[in-house]
Scaffold this motif. Structure first.
Motif, short mmCIF file in Angstrom:
data_model
loop_
_atom_site.label_atom_id
_atom_site.label_comp_id
_atom_site.label_asym_id
_atom_site.label_seq_id
_atom_site.Cartn_x
_atom_site.Cartn_y
_atom_site.Cartn_z
N ILE A 133 0.83 -1.20 0.00
CA ILE A 133 0.00 0.00 0.00
C ILE A 133 0.87 1.25 0.00
CG2 ILE A 133 -1.70 1.33 1.32
CD1 ILE A 133 -2.86 -1.33 2.29
N SER A 134 1.96 1.22 0.77
CA SER A 134 2.88 2.35 0.77
C SER A 134 3.48 2.55 -0.61
CB SER A 134 4.00 2.11 1.79
OG SER A 134 3.48 1.99 3.10
N ALA A 135 3.83 1.44 -1.27
CA ALA A 135 4.36 1.53 -2.62
C ALA A 135 3.29 2.01 -3.59
CB ALA A 135 4.90 0.17 -3.06
N ASN B 48 10.71 3.45 10.48
CA ASN B 48 10.96 4.89 10.36
C ASN B 48 11.50 5.26 8.99
OD1 ASN B 48 10.11 5.33 13.01
ND2 ASN B 48 12.18 5.07 13.84
N SER B 49 12.36 4.40 8.45
CA SER B 49 12.90 4.66 7.11
C SER B 49 11.79 4.63 6.07
CB SER B 49 13.98 3.63 6.78
OG SER B 49 15.06 3.71 7.68
N LEU B 50 10.84 3.69 6.23
CA LEU B 50 9.74 3.59 5.27
C LEU B 50 8.85 4.83 5.33
CD1 LEU B 50 8.73 1.40 3.23
CD2 LEU B 50 7.02 0.78 4.95
N PRO C 256 2.58 8.02 4.28
CA PRO C 256 3.26 8.03 5.58
C PRO C 256 2.43 7.39 6.69
CG PRO C 256 3.54 10.14 4.48
CD PRO C 256 2.54 9.37 3.67
N ALA C 257 1.12 7.66 6.70
CA ALA C 257 0.27 7.10 7.75
C ALA C 257 0.23 5.58 7.67
CB ALA C 257 -1.14 7.67 7.63
#
Length: 468
Positions: free
Chosen positions: A45-47, A100-102, A210-211
């Motif tokens: 989902i972040s991607a 945190n990096s993601l 980010p969320a």
């Protein structure tokens, strides 16, 4: 097997002995929200919200702008910065952790999309350069981190399918983006730029990245279905991590596959410029949708083949690589014919035109080829690492090579140089990467097994020596 290891920013995976499992109680119990599938979905989902929607905007050609030159210049800056931030990915993960990096890695994409919006609607140019720089800083961290997670969290025999699953989310961003593009621009039967409202939707969706990334489970809390657990290794000083990273960069096997990773993203600026200069707005919007669907289907099929245990690992590596590179070579020959024709007689093609199909379908195949090389490259890296910590290092240097290639290619496409020249360079780079990469591929399953198998082999050797 008593020990199963993998890595993300230096993570070790241990299968606890039976007595230890009982003592650990709930810590060893599988829970869906601590499992690999859930975390692969979070990364997916972040991607989807970050590089997926970024790809959607660029898959319509030049970020949806009328001419590709400004956006390509901005992208050249973006990937120049990414070359260095990708190299810092292993150090970021070592110091701050994967989650945190993601999170940090998703933030710059929002600024980039906002820059495209202001340029499209108001003609603002300086924001393109600022947004590209911001995206370059964060995206390099994201690239290295997402790949490290997707190589280290899954079980080794499911890695190909999980890579395909993750990349499907990336491509799903392009699918949704293609639907949005087509909805706002279906009446654009001439060349030009996208409707400005398109970018507002992208900015809103990318703010979710980010969320979502905050929901990633730290490696030490992940429990796989087969009972193996992931634990963070002891963090090492940054200088030691840097030395180890340089060691991977200078290793013979990586130097052989470096041309392949430079090639992987090299073609993207060229095919983006190709689409924006020769096809109508709505044809470009349709291409972003169809290419994304085609990428999802072909990547899932290819990932399933790479995990097909009925065929030996070595044969899967060799046959998959040969078939993939043969398809790519055939498409470049096709491209030479079409691009030569378009160079002499520049078209402005819409889907109602008779000559629309051959050039438009070529773009779809180019996007499929990119997706296949992307998937195969990550799969290959998972077997080159000799110890768990090396996966994130290999990922960092490989993605830095990708960024460097796309930086140079974007710089070329930002000029008014003939596109036949850009195509020729891409074709030549494919030829340069072909043989050296095969020298490494043919040793997968013979010399290269990945950290899990390497660890178990070392244990067996130690046990044998003890018996002697």
């Amino acid at each position: 097997m008593a020990l199963d290891e993998t890595s993300a920013a230096g993570v070790n995976v241990e299968t606890p002995p039976s007595g230890e499992s009982e003592a650990d109680g709930n810590q060893s119990r599988y829970a869906w929200y601590r499992g690999v599938f859930f975390n692969a979905t979070i990364v997916g989902i972040s991607a989807f919200t970050a590089p997926g929607l970024w790809n959607a905007m660029n898959s319509v050609g030049a970020g949806g702008q009328q001419a590709p030159y400004l956006v390509m210049a901005g992208n050249s800056i973006l990937f120049a910065i990414m070359t260095f931030t990708c190299l810092s990915g292993s150090m970021m993960a070592n110091r701050f952790g994967l989650r945190n990096s993601l999170v940090v890695g998703t933030t710059g994409y929002v600024i980039y999309s906002a820059a495209l919006y202001t340029n499209n609607r108001y003609g603002t140019e300086w924001f393109i350069y600022l947004g590209s720089a911001a995206c370059g800083i964060s995206a390099g961290i994201f690239w290295a981190t997402e790949g490290a997670i997707m190589l280290s969290y899954p079980e080794p025999d499911k890695r190909g399918r999980y890579l395909a699953y993750w990349l499907s989310y990336r491509n799903s961003g392009s699918i949704l983006g293609g639907i949005i593009n087509l909805a706002f621009n279906y009446q654009g039967n001439t060349t030009g730029k996208l409707d400005w409202r398109t970018y507002i939707v992208f900015v809103v969706l990318q703010c979710l990245g980010p969320a979502c990334s905050f929901l990633l489970t730290p490696p030490e809390k992940v429990v796989r279905r087969n009972g193996t657990r992931i634990q963070l290794s002891e963090r090492i000083p940054d200088l030691e991590e840097l030395k180890a990273l340089v060691g991977v960069l200078l290793r013979k096997d990586f130097l052989l596959i470096m041309p392949f990773f430079i090639y992987v993203t090299w073609e993207l600026p060229y095919i983006s410029a190709y689409l924006s200069l020769y096809f109508s707005v709505r044809s470009r919007a349709l291409a972003s949708l169809v290419s994304a669907v085609a990428q999802v289907v072909t990547t899932l099929l290819f990932g399933s083949f790479l995990d097909w245990t009925s065929v030996s690992l070595n044969k899967r590596a060799r046959y998959g690589y040969i078939a993939m590179m043969a398809l790519i070579g055939g498409c470049w020959i096709w491209g030479v014919v079409v691009q030569n024709e378009y160079t002499h007689h520049k078209p402005a093609l819409d889907w109602d035109d008779n000559d629309f199909g051959k050039g438009w379908a070529l773009y779809i195949f180019w996007q499929i080829n990119f997706s296949l090389t992307y998937n195969f490259g990550f799969w290959l890296i998972g077997f080159l690492a000799r110890e768990p910590k090396e996966i994130v290092r290999y990922m960092s240097v490989a993605r830095a090579a990708e960024a460097a290639g796309q930086c140079i290619s974007s710089g070329i496409s930002s000029t008014s140089a003939p596109l036949i020249s850009a195509l020729s360079v891409s074709f030549a780079l494919w030829g340069i990467a072909l043989i050296p990469t095969y020298f490494v591929v043919r040793q997968v399953g013979i010399t290269y097994f990945g950290p899990e198998k390497s660890a178990s082999t070392a244990q067996e050797d130690d046990a044998g020596k003890g018996r002697l």
